[in-house]
Design a protein around this motif. Structure first.
Motif, mmCIF file in Angstrom:
data_model
loop_
_atom_site.group_PDB
_atom_site.id
_atom_site.type_symbol
_atom_site.label_atom_id
_atom_site.label_comp_id
_atom_site.label_asym_id
_atom_site.label_seq_id
_atom_site.Cartn_x
_atom_site.Cartn_y
_atom_site.Cartn_z
ATOM 1 N N UNK A 1 1.139 -1.287 0.089
ATOM 2 C CA UNK A 1 0.375 -0.213 -0.123
ATOM 3 C C UNK A 1 1.119 1.063 -0.038
ATOM 4 N N UNK A 2 1.636 1.044 0.546
ATOM 5 C CA UNK A 2 3.077 2.425 0.840
ATOM 6 C C UNK A 2 4.100 2.131 -0.393
ATOM 7 N N UNK A 3 3.859 3.540 -1.316
ATOM 8 C CA UNK A 3 5.144 3.067 -2.771
ATOM 9 C C UNK A 3 5.840 4.326 -2.094
ATOM 10 N N UNK A 4 7.466 3.405 -2.960
ATOM 11 C CA UNK A 4 8.218 4.413 -1.921
ATOM 12 C C UNK A 4 8.639 5.708 -2.324
ATOM 13 N N UNK A 5 9.219 6.687 -1.765
ATOM 14 C CA UNK A 5 9.138 8.048 -1.952
ATOM 15 C C UNK A 5 10.254 8.866 -2.558
ATOM 16 N N UNK A 6 11.755 8.083 -2.010
ATOM 17 C CA UNK A 6 12.753 8.870 -1.665
ATOM 18 C C UNK A 6 13.647 7.105 -2.864
ATOM 19 N N UNK A 7 14.114 8.105 -3.634
ATOM 20 C CA UNK A 7 15.497 7.508 -4.463
ATOM 21 C C UNK A 7 16.694 6.119 -2.867
ATOM 22 N N UNK A 8 16.321 6.895 -2.147
ATOM 23 C CA UNK A 8 17.609 6.572 -0.939
ATOM 24 C C UNK A 8 16.374 5.544 -0.532
ATOM 25 N N UNK A 9 16.621 3.462 -0.948
ATOM 26 C CA UNK A 9 15.342 2.529 0.068
ATOM 27 C C UNK A 9 15.862 2.552 1.272
ATOM 28 N N UNK A 10 16.673 2.755 1.784
ATOM 29 C CA UNK A 10 16.609 2.828 3.547
ATOM 30 C C UNK A 10 15.758 3.497 3.920
ATOM 31 N N UNK A 11 15.410 4.662 3.367
ATOM 32 C CA UNK A 11 14.107 6.116 4.165
ATOM 33 C C UNK A 11 12.908 5.104 3.263
ATOM 34 N N UNK A 12 12.543 4.177 3.698
ATOM 35 C CA UNK A 12 11.132 3.569 2.789
ATOM 36 C C UNK A 12 10.628 2.862 4.093
#
Length: 83
Positions: free
Chosen positions: A56-67
């Motif tokens: 339900x939550x798409x990534x919003x940042x290019x850095x996957x660690x912030x997901x």
């Protein structure tokens, strides 16, 4: 149309390999950041929660660690309104 078909491996199936791998990577990132929540909820509930989050939550940042930072927001939205 831009993915070349291969014998016994249709373009949609080829793309699905990458989509699924990325989703599993998102799961691993979030699960790795919340070991205490995993211990508290138990394996099955934690598994369900993290997959619901990834679905339900798409990534919003290019850095996957912030997901994983968006899990708290997701949990707050899932709480019953009468709580």
């Amino acid at each position: 149309r831009w993915i070349r078909a291969k014998e016994d491996f249709a373009p949609a199936a080829q793309l699905a390999v990458y989509q699924n791998a990325y989703r599993y990577r998102l799961y691993d990132v979030v699960a790795g950041d919340y070991p205490a929540l995993h211990a508290y909820l138990g394996k099955d509930a934690f598994y369900s929660l993290i997959w619901a989050f990834v679905n339900h939550v798409p990534p919003r940042h290019f850095n996957i660690a912030r997901y994983a930072l968006y899990l708290q927001e997701f949990l707050a939205a899932q709480r019953p309104k009468d709580e």
